[in-house]
Design a protein around this motif. Sequence first.
Motif, mmCIF file in Angstrom:
data_model
loop_
_atom_site.group_PDB
_atom_site.id
_atom_site.type_symbol
_atom_site.label_atom_id
_atom_site.label_comp_id
_atom_site.label_asym_id
_atom_site.label_seq_id
_atom_site.Cartn_x
_atom_site.Cartn_y
_atom_site.Cartn_z
ATOM 1 N N GLY A 1 -96.069 -53.001 29.556
ATOM 2 C CA GLY A 1 -95.325 -53.600 28.697
ATOM 3 C C GLY A 1 -93.973 -53.012 28.491
ATOM 4 N N TYR A 2 -93.883 -51.639 29.198
ATOM 5 C CA TYR A 2 -92.615 -50.936 29.119
ATOM 6 C C TYR A 2 -92.271 -50.755 30.615
ATOM 7 N N GLU A 3 -90.865 -50.301 30.726
ATOM 8 C CA GLU A 3 -90.177 -50.387 31.970
ATOM 9 C C GLU A 3 -90.714 -48.848 32.504
ATOM 10 N N THR A 4 -91.092 -48.415 33.863
ATOM 11 C CA THR A 4 -91.420 -47.521 34.426
ATOM 12 C C THR A 4 -89.959 -46.557 34.412
ATOM 13 N N LEU A 5 -90.398 -45.293 33.964
ATOM 14 C CA LEU A 5 -89.165 -44.458 33.823
ATOM 15 C C LEU A 5 -89.306 -43.331 34.749
ATOM 16 N N THR A 6 -88.546 -43.206 35.718
ATOM 17 C CA THR A 6 -88.604 -41.908 36.670
ATOM 18 C C THR A 6 -87.242 -40.958 36.598
ATOM 19 N N VAL A 7 -87.644 -39.679 36.153
ATOM 20 C CA VAL A 7 -86.571 -38.835 35.705
ATOM 21 C C VAL A 7 -86.468 -37.574 36.553
ATOM 22 N N GLN A 8 -85.275 -37.205 37.303
ATOM 23 C CA GLN A 8 -85.208 -35.749 37.890
ATOM 24 C C GLN A 8 -84.949 -34.819 36.811
ATOM 25 N N GLN A 9 -86.019 -34.186 36.324
ATOM 26 C CA GLN A 9 -85.790 -33.211 35.109
ATOM 27 C C GLN A 9 -85.617 -31.677 35.645
ATOM 28 N N PRO A 10 -84.472 -31.316 35.338
ATOM 29 C CA PRO A 10 -84.446 -29.658 35.755
ATOM 30 C C PRO A 10 -85.134 -28.850 34.560
ATOM 31 N N VAL A 11 -85.890 -27.840 35.132
ATOM 32 C CA VAL A 11 -86.826 -27.031 34.408
ATOM 33 C C VAL A 11 -85.995 -25.477 34.489
ATOM 34 N N PRO A 12 -84.987 -25.168 33.393
ATOM 35 C CA PRO A 12 -84.505 -24.096 33.500
ATOM 36 C C PRO A 12 -85.240 -22.733 33.528
ATOM 37 N N ARG A 13 -84.907 -21.765 34.233
ATOM 38 C CA ARG A 13 -85.622 -20.454 34.014
ATOM 39 C C ARG A 13 -85.057 -19.616 32.782
ATOM 40 N N PRO A 14 -85.668 -18.711 32.134
ATOM 41 C CA PRO A 14 -85.141 -17.819 31.107
ATOM 42 C C PRO A 14 -84.515 -16.654 31.687
ATOM 43 N N CYS A 15 -83.567 -15.783 30.828
ATOM 44 C CA CYS A 15 -82.971 -14.850 31.355
ATOM 45 C C CYS A 15 -83.852 -13.659 32.026
ATOM 46 N N TYR A 16 -85.120 -13.554 31.381
ATOM 47 C CA TYR A 16 -86.076 -12.427 31.832
ATOM 48 C C TYR A 16 -86.629 -12.874 33.243
ATOM 49 N N GLN A 17 -86.511 -14.182 33.585
ATOM 50 C CA GLN A 17 -87.075 -14.495 35.013
ATOM 51 C C GLN A 17 -86.116 -14.611 36.230
ATOM 52 N N THR A 18 -85.150 -13.954 35.957
ATOM 53 C CA THR A 18 -83.799 -13.888 37.039
ATOM 54 C C THR A 18 -84.215 -12.468 37.903
ATOM 55 N N PHE A 19 -83.614 -12.585 39.031
ATOM 56 C CA PHE A 19 -83.928 -11.605 39.849
ATOM 57 C C PHE A 19 -82.892 -10.304 39.187
ATOM 58 N N PRO A 20 -83.247 -9.064 39.104
ATOM 59 C CA PRO A 20 -84.319 -8.324 39.524
ATOM 60 C C PRO A 20 -85.404 -8.054 38.279
ATOM 61 N N PHE A 21 -85.104 -8.789 37.077
ATOM 62 C CA PHE A 21 -85.809 -8.344 36.029
ATOM 63 C C PHE A 21 -87.272 -9.299 35.970
ATOM 64 N N ASP A 22 -87.511 -10.330 36.802
ATOM 65 C CA ASP A 22 -88.606 -10.926 36.846
ATOM 66 C C ASP A 22 -89.609 -10.299 37.235
ATOM 67 N N PHE A 23 -89.560 -9.132 38.284
ATOM 68 C CA PHE A 23 -90.617 -8.604 38.846
ATOM 69 C C PHE A 23 -91.188 -7.635 37.506
ATOM 70 N N PHE A 24 -90.145 -6.986 36.776
ATOM 71 C CA PHE A 24 -90.699 -6.207 35.736
ATOM 72 C C PHE A 24 -91.277 -7.005 34.583
ATOM 73 N N SER A 25 -90.673 -8.246 34.133
ATOM 74 C CA SER A 25 -91.514 -9.089 33.462
ATOM 75 C C SER A 25 -92.770 -9.508 33.797
ATOM 76 N N ASN A 26 -92.875 -9.708 34.874
ATOM 77 C CA ASN A 26 -94.289 -10.391 35.391
ATOM 78 C C ASN A 26 -95.213 -9.464 35.409
ATOM 79 N N HIS A 27 -94.892 -8.113 35.818
ATOM 80 C CA HIS A 27 -95.823 -7.270 36.252
ATOM 81 C C HIS A 27 -96.040 -5.921 35.062
ATOM 82 N N PHE A 28 -94.989 -5.618 34.488
ATOM 83 C CA PHE A 28 -95.089 -4.462 33.605
ATOM 84 C C PHE A 28 -94.498 -4.782 32.154
ATOM 85 N N SER A 29 -94.483 -6.067 31.901
ATOM 86 C CA SER A 29 -94.385 -6.301 30.434
ATOM 87 C C SER A 29 -95.557 -5.798 29.434
#
Length: 169
Positions: A98-126
């Motif tokens: 009963g509704y139109e099918t909706l297809t969306v290209q949705q960007p999922v942004p990364r937070p600042c602590y998941q950018t290089f080189p901080f992502d290594f430390f936040s993933n392993h040593f937080s």
Amino acid sequence: MDRRLAGYYSPARTDSIPFRGRPPIRPGPMTPLSRFLLIPVCVFALAAQSGCVSRRLTIRSDPPGALVEVDGKRLGQTPVSTDFTYYGTREITLSMPGYETLTVQQPVPRPCYQTFPFDFFSNHFSPVHVTDRHDFTYRLTPRVTPIDEESSLINRGRNFRSQSQVSGP
């Protein structure tokens, strides 16, 4: 009482009772091998207490109950949540009768602590567990079926029924 302990032991002084049994173990100086082994033990202890980052994607729809597919993988009906590993653009498809099918290209942004080189430390040593949540809500539009398409579909169905009844065994 033994002459060697004479004057040393007095019943009034309980803190001067001579030690009986095995002498206490005193640590000796560190050898180069024990110093070398101390480093991996400390690294292992830090890794064992390291934090972790969880990533969670939640999809809601208005009206609820739409079927959700993310990158071609069927997840279920809204509201639905799933864990993901990588950030980026996701193809989200919502469909409901009963509704139109909706297809969306949705960007999922990364937070600042998941950018290089901080992502290594936040993933392993937080020191704490971090959950990165992304919530997306979509509004589905009702399907408007023209009357002539609906009547055409009904006529085609009647034709199929009549053809199946005429061509017997």
